[in-house]
Design a protein around this motif. Structure first.
Motif, PDB file in Angstrom:
ATOM      1  N   TYR A  37       1.699   2.259 -11.993  1.00  0.00           N
ATOM      2  CA  TYR A  37       0.643   2.260 -10.975  1.00  0.00           C
ATOM      3  C   TYR A  37      -0.208   1.006 -11.087  1.00  0.00           C
ATOM      4  O   TYR A  37      -0.571   0.390 -10.069  1.00  0.00           O
ATOM      5  N   TYR A  38      -0.520   0.630 -12.328  1.00  0.00           N
ATOM      6  CA  TYR A  38      -1.327  -0.587 -12.556  1.00  0.00           C
ATOM      7  C   TYR A  38      -0.647  -1.804 -11.942  1.00  0.00           C
ATOM      8  O   TYR A  38      -1.278  -2.590 -11.221  1.00  0.00           O
ATOM      9  N   ARG A  96      -4.442   1.012   4.342  1.00  0.00           N
ATOM     10  CA  ARG A  96      -4.447   2.111   3.368  1.00  0.00           C
ATOM     11  C   ARG A  96      -4.409   3.458   4.084  1.00  0.00           C
ATOM     12  O   ARG A  96      -3.677   4.364   3.688  1.00  0.00           O
ATOM     13  N   THR A 153       1.751  -1.934  -9.630  1.00  0.00           N
ATOM     14  CA  THR A 153       1.869  -1.828  -8.170  1.00  0.00           C
ATOM     15  C   THR A 153       0.526  -2.088  -7.491  1.00  0.00           C
ATOM     16  O   THR A 153       0.448  -2.808  -6.495  1.00  0.00           O
ATOM     17  N   ASN A 154      -0.522  -1.499  -8.037  1.00  0.00           N
ATOM     18  CA  ASN A 154      -1.849  -1.674  -7.452  1.00  0.00           C
ATOM     19  C   ASN A 154      -2.333  -3.122  -7.625  1.00  0.00           C
ATOM     20  O   ASN A 154      -2.987  -3.680  -6.742  1.00  0.00           O
ATOM     21  N   TRP A 155      -1.985  -3.725  -8.779  1.00  0.00           N
ATOM     22  CA  TRP A 155      -2.434  -5.097  -9.023  1.00  0.00           C
ATOM     23  C   TRP A 155      -1.774  -6.072  -8.048  1.00  0.00           C
ATOM     24  O   TRP A 155      -2.387  -7.074  -7.653  1.00  0.00           O
ATOM     25  N   VAL A 169       1.723   1.765  -3.525  1.00  0.00           N
ATOM     26  CA  VAL A 169       0.577   2.255  -4.295  1.00  0.00           C
ATOM     27  C   VAL A 169       0.410   3.755  -4.109  1.00  0.00           C
ATOM     28  O   VAL A 169       0.197   4.503  -5.059  1.00  0.00           O
ATOM     29  N   ARG A 170       0.514   4.249  -2.861  1.00  0.00           N
ATOM     30  CA  ARG A 170       0.365   5.671  -2.612  1.00  0.00           C
ATOM     31  C   ARG A 170       1.435   6.462  -3.364  1.00  0.00           C
ATOM     32  O   ARG A 170       1.189   7.535  -3.890  1.00  0.00           O
ATOM     33  N   SER A 182       2.911   5.532  -6.169  1.00  0.00           N
ATOM     34  CA  SER A 182       2.601   5.458  -7.598  1.00  0.00           C
ATOM     35  C   SER A 182       1.516   6.451  -7.987  1.00  0.00           C
ATOM     36  O   SER A 182       1.565   7.052  -9.066  1.00  0.00           O
ATOM     37  N   VAL A 183       0.539   6.647  -7.121  1.00  0.00           N
ATOM     38  CA  VAL A 183      -0.512   7.621  -7.397  1.00  0.00           C
ATOM     39  C   VAL A 183       0.085   9.014  -7.538  1.00  0.00           C
ATOM     40  O   VAL A 183      -0.278   9.782  -8.435  1.00  0.00           O
ATOM     41  N   TYR A 211       0.820  -1.195   0.000  1.00  0.00           N
ATOM     42  CA  TYR A 211       0.000   0.000   0.000  1.00  0.00           C
ATOM     43  C   TYR A 211       0.864   1.260   0.000  1.00  0.00           C
ATOM     44  O   TYR A 211       0.485   2.283  -0.597  1.00  0.00           O
TER      45      TYR A 211
END
Length: 647
Positions: free
Chosen positions: A267-268, A348, A270-272, A226-227, A229-230, A223
């Motif tokens: 991002y895709y 998160r 990392t989030n995946w 992910v943050r 990457s955003v 997570y």
């Protein structure tokens, strides 16, 4: 331009490393003022969930007492009531149970409404306070901080990370309360109804705890990634939308689409990775929770069907009690499976809280003394004494600069690109603080006076004439919000802006668009000058204030500036040397040091760097010495290398 390395670590990683207990800090620092709403939410949630458990118990009463042979007054939910309150006929008992079930649903609805109000009010209030506090902290950080962070990354903290808190503070805390009440409430009732069968129903709980612990350990770093990457996606999009004109004029839409595709794919991926872990965890958690339901059905069903206790169990199990066990075990499966969702939302929110508090704990190089006295300007005399400055640990930008400016004088700073001219004046406004030496105004060290009073006494017009989204008038009055329309018009006239403003569709009420896009560069610059004029500062700083205007407009603005600078200490930076040739003193900078000083005439007679720069602008290229050209080439090479490093 060198590509940005989007594979680099979270830009806020250094800040996050020093944050301890971010969620506890969030609740105690920002949740404390809203104890009433969260208390209403928590208590209402407890009562609502407790009432949710009542219908199954009442159903067991109806089955065992009304339709079976059990004694109505001895059933579990009724033992707390006096016998005189309980009906004795089957019809009356049926009506009593029906009313009690309907009442539990009605009262539960009221508590559910209060619960939703409490948690939503709590989460929205905290979200608002955190966003405004984070922005306030961010805008007060040093310029050095903004030089190392991209706008999209900071927008990600203010928007995505703050919004992430709202989901946990509302849904997460609501679900956590439900989980606690349901698990402990159902566990208590199951043990009260039949301790032996309760052990069977609750057998999966230790497995769920172990399974969840493993999940938390694995999901937390994902997570955080992910943050990060955003933020990178936001940075790329913000950067491209801000430079859309360059993209179109350069015909590089395809190139930029590929770059956006690259960060989006990062991002895709990392989030995946986080999603893949979740979609394996939640079904597994639900499967383990379902084991308790199946075991309860098999053991309890056999117990009721055969009329004897199976295996090591003893005693009897009534049909109503068995039905209550089935209903409660089914109700327990969903909260237990939802436990993973609560942990998911918490992780998160914790990752976002780390980034938020990491930013809020950022300490700048500029020390702010809230008790410092205000700057008192009398003559406007400014002195630089052995001033040295560098960005972080890089090579010096300003090296041992000293000069004095008497009140009311106009001083011009000239020199090649990258010589440090703008930095010298940014130090005067304390956009940065000197490493060594001192800067004083009327013998007051600018570090010893309040920052607000220092900047209030300064009027600054920079190279980039930034306008805010709004009207022309709002942009002129920015910082002098109480100005009258007459004062605004006079300031616009002084900046040679009044005539073009009158020709705009709505005059002073014309919307300028985002960043002033509806105005030309010269018009934006004149509005920015009008803003400085309206402020009526003690010290005026003009950093290439006429760089975006044509020669004729520059002549008109220069005439107004000459009137404005009378009896006012003024600093001016200009590449067009003709605009500053009448300055009282001209400082020539090269590589962060003053290499010449004097009036225009004196510097031309010296035949040094200033005279060569004047020759360049006069078109006397052939007469320039080879040494000057070689030094210019070396400076240009260093500037390009520095730009590549920054990119």
């Amino acid at each position: 331009m060198a590509d940005v390395d989007w594979e680099e670590d979270d830009p806020f990683e250094e800040q996050r490393e020093h944050v301890e207990s971010p969620m506890r800090r969030l609740l105690f620092e920002y949740g404390r003022p809203y104890w009433f709403s969260v208390s209403v939410g928590l208590l209402s949630s407890v009562f609502a969930r407790a009432l949710d458990l009542l219908p199954a118990l009442l159903l067991a009463v109806a089955i065992d007492a009304i339709f079976g042979d059990a004694v109505f007054a001895e059933q579990v939910p009724l033992v707390v009531l006096p016998d005189a309150w309980l009906p004795t006929t089957p019809e009356g008992q049926f009506a009593f149970v029906t009313i009690a079930i309907a009442g539990s649903f009605a009262l539960g609805a009221i508590f559910h409404w209060l619960r939703n109000w409490g948690f939503n009010a709590f989460s929205q209030d905290i979200q608002h306070d955190v966003r405004t506090a984070t922005y306030d902290k961010m805008q007060r950080l040093d310029m050095e901080f903004f030089a190392s962070k991209q706008t999209g990354e900071m927008m990600s903290v203010l928007s995505n990370d703050v919004n992430q808190l709202e989901r946990f503070l509302n849904e997460g805390m609501n679900s956590a309360t439900r989980l606690i009440v349901m698990v402990f409430g159902i566990g208590f009732l199951l043990f009260w109804l039949n301790p032996q069968l309760a052990l069977v129903s609750l057998a999966p709980v230790p497995l769920i705890a172990i399974f969840t612990y493993i999940f938390v350990k694995k999901i937390q770093p994902k997570y955080a990634a992910v943050r990060s990457s955003v933020g990178k996606v936001n940075s790329r999009l913000e950067n491209n939308l801000g430079g859309i004109g360059v993209i179109k004029s350069s015909n590089t839409e395809g190139y930029e689409s590929d770059r956006v595709e690259g960060v989006s794919k990062k991002y895709y991926n990392t989030n995946w990775e986080a999603i893949w872990l979740r979609i394996r965890f939640f079904p597994g958690l639900q499967l383990i929770s379902g084991i308790g339901f199946v075991l309860t059905f098999v053991v309890g069903g056999y117990w009721v069907l055969m009329g004897t206790a199976p295996g090591p169990f003893t005693g009897t199990l009534q049909t109503g009690t068995f039905v209550a066990f089935i209903l409660y075990t089914q109700q327990l499966v969903w909260p237990m499976a939802q436990f993973g969702q609560v942990i998911n939302m918490y992780q998160r929110a914790e990752a976002s809280s780390e980034r938020i508090f990491g930013l809020m704990d950022e300490e700048g190089r500029i020390e702010r003394d809230l008790d410092a006295p205000d700057l008192e300007v009398s003559d406007g005399r400014v002195e630089y004494e052995d001033v040295t400055f560098s960005y972080e640990q890089n090579e010096r930008i300003i090296d041992d600069v000293s000069f004095e400016v008497e009140g009311g004088e106009t001083v011009a700073l000239v020199g090649p690109t990258g010589a440090g001219k703008s930095t010298v004046l940014k130090l005067l406004l304390r956009l940065y603080d000197v490493d060594d030496g001192a800067i004083s105004v009327d013998e007051q060290d600018i570090r010893d006076v309040s920052l607000a009073s220092l900047r209030q006494s300064m009027g600054y017009v920079g190279q980039e004439s930034f306008l805010f989204y709004g009207t022309v008038e709002e942009n002129i009055t920015y910082g002098t919000f109480d100005a009258s329309r007459e004062e605004i018009v006079e300031a616009a006239k002084a900046a040679e802006a009044h005539d073009f403003i009158q020709n705009l569709p709505d005059g002073y009420d014309t919307m300028v668009g985002e960043r002033g896009v509806k105005l030309s560069g010269g018009q934006r610059q004149r509005v920015a000058i009008a803003r400085a004029v309206l402020k009526d500062p003690d010290v005026l700083v003009l950093d290439e204030a006429t760089s975006d205007v044509d020669t004729e407009t520059e002549m008109l603005i220069q005439r107004s500036i000459d009137d404005l600078t009378v009896d006012r200490t003024t600093f001016a930076i200009a590449h067009r040397l003709s605009t500053i040739k009448d300055a009282d003193q001209i400082l020539v900078l090269e590589d962060g040091a003053i290499v010449e000083r004097g009036t225009h005439g004196e510097l031309l007679e010296n035949g040094g760097l200033y005279s060569h720069l004047w020759g360049v602008q006069a078109g006397e290229i052939e007469e320039l010495p080879q040494e000057f050209i070689e030094r210019a080439q070396r400076r240009q090479a260093r500037t390009e290398a520095s730009t590549d490093d920054d990119d």
